[in-house]
Design a protein around this motif. Structure first.
Motif, PDB file in Angstrom:
ATOM      1  N   MET A 195      -6.976 -16.758  59.245  1.00 24.98           N
ATOM      2  CA  MET A 195      -5.555 -16.566  59.913  1.00 24.98           C
ATOM      3  C   MET A 195      -4.242 -16.366  59.154  1.00 24.98           C
ATOM      4  N   ALA A 196      -4.318 -17.277  58.026  1.00 23.88           N
ATOM      5  CA  ALA A 196      -3.245 -17.068  57.264  1.00 23.88           C
ATOM      6  C   ALA A 196      -3.144 -15.619  56.519  1.00 23.88           C
ATOM      7  N   ALA A 197      -4.228 -15.027  56.215  1.00 25.29           N
ATOM      8  CA  ALA A 197      -4.435 -13.709  55.688  1.00 25.29           C
ATOM      9  C   ALA A 197      -3.837 -12.639  56.717  1.00 25.29           C
ATOM     10  N   SER A 198      -4.197 -12.865  58.019  1.00 21.07           N
ATOM     11  CA  SER A 198      -3.820 -12.193  59.065  1.00 21.07           C
ATOM     12  C   SER A 198      -2.296 -11.958  59.178  1.00 21.07           C
ATOM     13  N   SER A 199      -1.790 -13.216  59.173  1.00 25.15           N
ATOM     14  CA  SER A 199      -0.325 -13.303  59.207  1.00 25.15           C
ATOM     15  C   SER A 199       0.302 -12.784  58.040  1.00 25.15           C
ATOM     16  N   ALA A 200       0.015 -12.962  56.792  1.00 23.15           N
ATOM     17  CA  ALA A 200       0.279 -12.444  55.435  1.00 23.15           C
ATOM     18  C   ALA A 200       0.503 -10.817  55.582  1.00 23.15           C
ATOM     19  N   SER A 201      -0.574 -10.218  56.063  1.00 15.84           N
ATOM     20  CA  SER A 201      -0.944  -8.801  56.454  1.00 15.84           C
ATOM     21  C   SER A 201       0.104  -8.406  57.414  1.00 15.84           C
ATOM     22  N   HIS A 202       0.311  -9.048  58.444  1.00 17.99           N
ATOM     23  CA  HIS A 202       1.406  -8.689  59.419  1.00 17.99           C
ATOM     24  C   HIS A 202       2.677  -8.654  58.641  1.00 17.99           C
ATOM     25  N   ALA A 203       3.280  -9.756  58.157  1.00 20.16           N
ATOM     26  CA  ALA A 203       4.270  -9.880  57.505  1.00 20.16           C
ATOM     27  C   ALA A 203       4.499  -8.607  56.665  1.00 20.16           C
ATOM     28  N   ASN A 204       3.506  -8.214  55.740  1.00 22.68           N
ATOM     29  CA  ASN A 204       3.584  -7.192  54.845  1.00 22.68           C
ATOM     30  C   ASN A 204       4.009  -5.988  55.504  1.00 22.68           C
ATOM     31  N   GLU A 205       3.017  -5.641  56.650  1.00 22.38           N
ATOM     32  CA  GLU A 205       3.204  -4.436  57.531  1.00 22.38           C
ATOM     33  C   GLU A 205       4.685  -4.239  58.022  1.00 22.38           C
ATOM     34  N   THR A 206       5.225  -5.433  58.420  1.00 23.05           N
ATOM     35  CA  THR A 206       6.651  -5.660  59.045  1.00 23.05           C
ATOM     36  C   THR A 206       7.650  -5.283  58.004  1.00 23.05           C
ATOM     37  N   ALA A 207       7.338  -5.572  56.807  1.00 28.53           N
ATOM     38  CA  ALA A 207       8.375  -5.313  55.772  1.00 28.53           C
ATOM     39  C   ALA A 207       8.154  -4.095  55.376  1.00 28.53           C
ATOM     40  N   ARG A 208       7.267  -3.150  55.384  1.00 21.46           N
ATOM     41  CA  ARG A 208       6.940  -2.088  55.074  1.00 21.46           C
ATOM     42  C   ARG A 208       7.713  -1.023  56.236  1.00 21.46           C
ATOM     43  N   ARG A 209       7.725  -1.490  57.236  1.00 17.77           N
ATOM     44  CA  ARG A 209       8.299  -0.855  58.835  1.00 17.77           C
ATOM     45  C   ARG A 209       9.730  -0.856  58.271  1.00 17.77           C
ATOM     46  N   TYR A 210      10.316  -1.918  58.258  1.00 18.72           N
ATOM     47  CA  TYR A 210      11.748  -2.158  57.842  1.00 18.72           C
ATOM     48  C   TYR A 210      12.258  -1.471  56.836  1.00 18.72           C
ATOM     49  N   ALA A 211      11.464  -1.485  55.558  1.00 17.31           N
ATOM     50  CA  ALA A 211      11.786  -0.577  54.358  1.00 17.31           C
ATOM     51  C   ALA A 211      11.881   0.706  54.471  1.00 17.31           C
ATOM     52  N   SER A 212      10.778   1.231  55.401  1.00 15.81           N
ATOM     53  CA  SER A 212      10.715   2.636  55.709  1.00 15.81           C
ATOM     54  C   SER A 212      11.937   3.179  56.534  1.00 15.81           C
ATOM     55  N   ALA A 213      12.249   2.250  57.610  1.00 18.52           N
ATOM     56  CA  ALA A 213      13.654   2.725  58.443  1.00 18.52           C
ATOM     57  C   ALA A 213      14.834   2.802  57.495  1.00 18.52           C
ATOM     58  N   LEU A 214      15.073   1.626  56.673  1.00 14.86           N
ATOM     59  CA  LEU A 214      16.239   1.692  55.813  1.00 14.86           C
ATOM     60  C   LEU A 214      16.084   2.816  54.851  1.00 14.86           C
ATOM     61  N   PHE A 215      14.996   3.153  54.336  1.00 12.55           N
ATOM     62  CA  PHE A 215      14.896   4.563  53.377  1.00 12.55           C
ATOM     63  C   PHE A 215      15.347   5.738  54.082  1.00 12.55           C
ATOM     64  N   ASP A 216      14.752   5.833  55.324  1.00 15.65           N
ATOM     65  CA  ASP A 216      15.436   7.072  55.820  1.00 15.65           C
ATOM     66  C   ASP A 216      16.591   7.090  56.341  1.00 15.65           C
ATOM     67  N   LEU A 217      17.355   6.210  56.617  1.00 11.45           N
ATOM     68  CA  LEU A 217      18.680   6.126  57.078  1.00 11.45           C
ATOM     69  C   LEU A 217      19.597   6.133  55.686  1.00 11.45           C
ATOM     70  N   ALA A 218      19.234   5.505  54.604  1.00 15.58           N
ATOM     71  CA  ALA A 218      19.982   5.679  53.533  1.00 15.58           C
ATOM     72  C   ALA A 218      19.564   7.052  52.789  1.00 15.58           C
ATOM     73  N   LYS A 219      18.428   7.569  53.146  1.00 17.57           N
ATOM     74  CA  LYS A 219      18.590   8.914  52.652  1.00 17.57           C
ATOM     75  C   LYS A 219      19.135   9.711  53.385  1.00 17.57           C
ATOM     76  N   ASP A 220      19.315   9.726  54.548  1.00 18.82           N
ATOM     77  CA  ASP A 220      20.134  10.496  55.498  1.00 18.82           C
ATOM     78  C   ASP A 220      21.766  10.419  55.111  1.00 18.82           C
ATOM     79  N   LYS A 221      21.962   9.184  54.752  1.00 24.34           N
ATOM     80  CA  LYS A 221      23.461   8.818  54.478  1.00 24.34           C
ATOM     81  C   LYS A 221      23.896   9.221  52.716  1.00 24.34           C
ATOM     82  N   GLY A 222      22.696   9.521  51.959  1.00 23.80           N
ATOM     83  CA  GLY A 222      23.114   9.737  50.742  1.00 23.80           C
ATOM     84  C   GLY A 222      23.322   8.296  49.750  1.00 23.80           C
ATOM     85  N   GLU A 223      22.721   7.221  50.138  1.00 22.38           N
ATOM     86  CA  GLU A 223      22.896   6.274  49.828  1.00 22.38           C
ATOM     87  C   GLU A 223      21.767   5.471  49.076  1.00 22.38           C
ATOM     88  N   LEU A 224      20.856   6.230  48.728  1.00 24.94           N
ATOM     89  CA  LEU A 224      19.362   5.629  48.090  1.00 24.94           C
ATOM     90  C   LEU A 224      19.876   4.822  47.013  1.00 24.94           C
TER      91      LEU A 224
END
Length: 186
Positions: A1-30
């Motif tokens: 269960m802990a591994a599944s939770s860690a995997s989910h947290a990792n995926e969540t962090a990736r999704r947020y990072a990806s969204a921020l990356f796209d936004l920062a790229k659009d704004k020229g603030e990478l």
């Protein structure tokens, strides 16, 4: 269960990072966002109170968001990063902030065509030696290399070098371990 939770947290962090990356790229603030997120990660590493705020469910989401925005303002972080921190806290994902920062950094390095390498040595590597190693690695991998160094006294001597998923272990500790294994088998 802990591994599944860690995997989910990792995926969540990736999704947020990806969204921020796209936004920062659009704004020229990478570059600004990358620098600001590195600052947040360093602050979290240095502050027990900040780590407690990010990890503890005892604080209300809104309180976390306000505290993180105040921290961002005091540290003179960009509005984009301030809003990002508050959004993650408001959505109950403050514990994923440092993971998202790490994933953002990976996306930014990939965007710039930079490979990451980690060199672990028993003693601090002199600047001249570090520069030579970066140049050799850049030539070997065919792109710019950002070298991170770590001091691990247990290695005794030599070096462990990781580029991507490739590990080259030329440490004295690993040589001694191989000798020990060979002697046990003899």
């Amino acid at each position: 269960m802990a591994a599944s939770s860690a995997s989910h947290a990792n995926e969540t962090a990736r999704r947020y990072a990806s969204a921020l990356f796209d936004l920062a790229k659009d704004k020229g603030e990478l570059a600004t966002v990358d620098s600001d997120l590195k600052s947040v990660t360093a602050m979290a590493a240095d502050s027990e109170d900040l780590r407690r705020l990010l990890e503890s469910p005892a604080f209300a989401r809104e309180d976390k968001a306000k505290a993180l925005q105040a921290l961002a303002s005091a540290a003179k972080l960009s509005k984009l990063v301030s809003n990002f921190l508050a959004t993650m806290a408001t959505n109950g994902r403050s514990s994923d902030i440092t993971g998202a920062a790490s994933h953002f950094d990976e996306l930014y390095a990939k965007h710039r065509g930079v490979k990451r390498a980690v060199a672990r040595t028993a003693e601090e590597m002199p600047a001249e030696q570090r520069q030579k190693l970066e140049a050799i690695l850049a030539k070997a991998v065919g792109s710019d290399v950002e070298l991170e160094t770590e001091v691990v006294p247990a290695l005794i001597g030599g070096i462990q070098l990781r580029v991507g998923s490739t590990l080259v272990d030329a440490s004295v500790a690993s040589k001694l371990e191989r000798m020990n294994t060979a002697m046990k088998g003899a």
